[in-house]
Design an enzyme around this catalytic site. Structure first.
Site, mmCIF file in Angstrom:
data_model
loop_
_atom_site.group_PDB
_atom_site.id
_atom_site.type_symbol
_atom_site.label_atom_id
_atom_site.label_comp_id
_atom_site.label_asym_id
_atom_site.label_seq_id
_atom_site.Cartn_x
_atom_site.Cartn_y
_atom_site.Cartn_z
ATOM 1 N N ARG A 113 -12.027 -1.341 2.502
ATOM 2 C CA ARG A 113 -12.066 0.086 2.874
ATOM 3 C C ARG A 113 -13.499 0.389 3.266
ATOM 4 O O ARG A 113 -14.404 0.236 2.433
ATOM 5 C CB ARG A 113 -11.614 0.951 1.699
ATOM 6 C CG ARG A 113 -11.960 2.408 1.889
ATOM 7 C CD ARG A 113 -11.245 3.311 0.914
ATOM 8 N NE ARG A 113 -9.841 3.406 1.234
ATOM 9 C CZ ARG A 113 -9.021 4.323 0.727
ATOM 10 N NH1 ARG A 113 -9.465 5.226 -0.130
ATOM 11 N NH2 ARG A 113 -7.752 4.361 1.073
ATOM 12 N N HIS A 140 -5.687 3.873 9.312
ATOM 13 C CA HIS A 140 -5.252 3.603 7.930
ATOM 14 C C HIS A 140 -3.855 2.977 8.004
ATOM 15 O O HIS A 140 -2.857 3.590 7.626
ATOM 16 C CB HIS A 140 -5.230 4.913 7.148
ATOM 17 C CG HIS A 140 -5.171 4.735 5.658
ATOM 18 N ND1 HIS A 140 -5.215 3.509 5.030
ATOM 19 C CD2 HIS A 140 -5.063 5.658 4.660
ATOM 20 C CE1 HIS A 140 -5.132 3.684 3.722
ATOM 21 N NE2 HIS A 140 -5.040 4.976 3.467
ATOM 22 N N GLN A 143 -1.341 2.806 4.998
ATOM 23 C CA GLN A 143 -0.712 4.095 4.703
ATOM 24 C C GLN A 143 0.491 4.314 5.623
ATOM 25 O O GLN A 143 1.575 4.692 5.175
ATOM 26 C CB GLN A 143 -1.735 5.219 4.912
ATOM 27 C CG GLN A 143 -1.174 6.603 4.654
ATOM 28 C CD GLN A 143 -0.792 6.795 3.198
ATOM 29 O OE1 GLN A 143 -1.579 6.516 2.316
ATOM 30 N NE2 GLN A 143 0.425 7.243 2.940
ATOM 31 N N ASP A 235 -2.929 15.868 6.515
ATOM 32 C CA ASP A 235 -3.950 15.088 5.791
ATOM 33 C C ASP A 235 -5.125 16.037 5.527
ATOM 34 O O ASP A 235 -5.156 17.166 6.033
ATOM 35 C CB ASP A 235 -4.367 13.885 6.671
ATOM 36 C CG ASP A 235 -5.446 13.002 6.031
ATOM 37 O OD1 ASP A 235 -5.620 13.052 4.798
ATOM 38 O OD2 ASP A 235 -6.116 12.261 6.769
ATOM 39 N N CYS A 275 -0.638 11.778 2.861
ATOM 40 C CA CYS A 275 -1.082 10.477 2.356
ATOM 41 C C CYS A 275 -1.673 10.571 0.951
ATOM 42 O O CYS A 275 -1.704 9.579 0.222
ATOM 43 C CB CYS A 275 -2.119 9.894 3.309
ATOM 44 S SG CYS A 275 -3.520 11.000 3.583
ATOM 45 N N ARG A 303 3.411 2.594 -1.020
ATOM 46 C CA ARG A 303 2.209 1.819 -0.711
ATOM 47 C C ARG A 303 2.321 0.444 -1.374
ATOM 48 O O ARG A 303 1.966 -0.573 -0.810
ATOM 49 C CB ARG A 303 0.948 2.549 -1.220
ATOM 50 C CG ARG A 303 0.591 3.825 -0.480
ATOM 51 C CD ARG A 303 0.143 3.550 0.934
ATOM 52 N NE ARG A 303 -0.986 2.639 0.996
ATOM 53 C CZ ARG A 303 -2.282 2.991 0.864
ATOM 54 N NH1 ARG A 303 -2.590 4.259 0.712
ATOM 55 N NH2 ARG A 303 -3.251 2.102 0.944
#
Ligand code: CP
Ligand code: NVA
Length: 326
Positions: A113, A140, A143, A235, A275, A303
């Site tokens: 990340r 991402h 996700q 988001d 998310c 996830r």
């Protein structure tokens, strides 16, 4: 390892963007994820990664990504090591090429990340092991894998369905565009002017949508985007690394808050997705986030299952799944 092989088998490949997958590869990963989810729910062992290790590098905070990769590796019989960034200090204590060339000697894959997407590309270029994008300033993809599995569980077949994303055209939105396009969905994005998704991402998403029979529409009107949508997604307005813009963003994004009035414009069976982490009262109200249409914790759970399917696919390839039987 930057290796783009023209095959459905993902063994040995990096996972930096969903745009590298075909619709068939995405469908296959989702099917594998559902299979692993069922095995886990039934308490049936599926230790397909016994003896294999994953290193995890985080330049930014995480709850879901850190936990699901760690627990996922454990459920698959493998091991995950968290390279806490205060020790690794990527690019400060040690260069990216040197970090990559150390890690490839010890572990079988790396999940990172990062702030700059370029960091992932450099890691992938130098490491002779697959590199997984655990979020960058561009995308991402892990996700979005969980998101499309969750949509499929709640809404069935995805082709032709209407997905509305309301808010910042940033990393999560970018990957959702790719995932929606690969699944043949009609994706509408509404972002404030100047906060629309990246032009290159849009161009690529449009190409994928053209091939898969879906559609992409970008605008600045949140009400128009959510009208009749079967999925409404938002988001954070202030993503990690953008904290210095917080005050300005809270003002600009205020009309994009998802509340009951906005959800009332969507399809009567529409689901709400996020998310997480959510900023209650900013991009979404408590009533929507905790309401009956919200599937945010199903997303969070997925996830785990989608990343397990991804880890097996890139660390061992399709053949590994044969060990599970029919
Ligand atoms: N959605 C997500 O990636 O959560 P974390 O930032 O907690 O990993
Ligand atoms: N867009 C958010 C997603 C967090 C999972 C961020 O980058 O902070």
């Amino acid at each position: 390892m930057t290796l783009h092989v023209n095959t459905t088998d993902l063994r040995g490949q990096d996972f930096l963007t969903l745009a590298d997958l075909s619709p068939g590869q995405l469908r296959c990963l989702l099917d594998r994820a559902s299979q692993l989810k069922a095995l886990q729910a039934n308490g049936q062992p599926h230790q397909l990664l016994a003896g294999l290790s994953l290193a995890m590098l985080f330049e930014k905070a995480s709850l879901r990504t850190r936990t699901t990769f760690m627990v996922g590796m454990s459920q698959l019989g493998g091991f995950a090591v968290d390279l806490m960034n205060e020790h690794t200090q990527i690019g400060v204590r040690e260069s990216i090429p040197d970090i990559a060339r150390n890690l490839e000697r010890w572990v079988d894959a790396l999940m990172a990340r990062v702030y700059a997407h370029r960091t992932l590309e450099e890691l992938a270029a130098w490491a002779d092991i697959p590199v997984i994008n655990g979020l960058s300033d561009l995308t991402h993809p892990c996700q979005a894998l969980a998101d499309v599995l969750t949509m499929r569980e709640h809404r069935g077949g995805l082709a032709g369905r209407k997905l509305a994303y309301v808010g910042d055209g940033f990393n999560v939105c970018n990957s959702l565009l790719f995932a929606g396009a690969l699944a043949g969905m009609h994706v509408r994005v509404a972002a404030p002017e100047g906060y629309e998704p990246d032009e290159d991402i849009l161009e690529r998403a449009q190409e994928i949508a053209d091939d898969a029979g879906g559609g992409i529409e970008i605008g600045n009107d949140p009400q128009a985007a959510v009208r009749d949508a079967e999925v409404v997604y938002t988001d954070a307005w202030v993503s990690m690394g953008l904290e210095h813009e917080a005050a300005e963003r809270r003002e600009i994004f205020a009309p994009f808050r998802v509340d009951d009035c906005m959800m009332a414009l969507a399809d009567s069976d529409a689901i709400f997705m996020h998310c997480l982490p959510a900023h209650r009262g900013e991009e979404v109200t408590d009533a929507v986030l905790d309401g009956p249409r919200s599937v945010v914790f199903d997303q969070a759970e997925n996830r785990l299952h989608t990343q397990k399917a991804l880890l097996v696919a890139i660390m061992r390839g399709d053949a590994a799944f044969d060990e599970l039987g029919a």
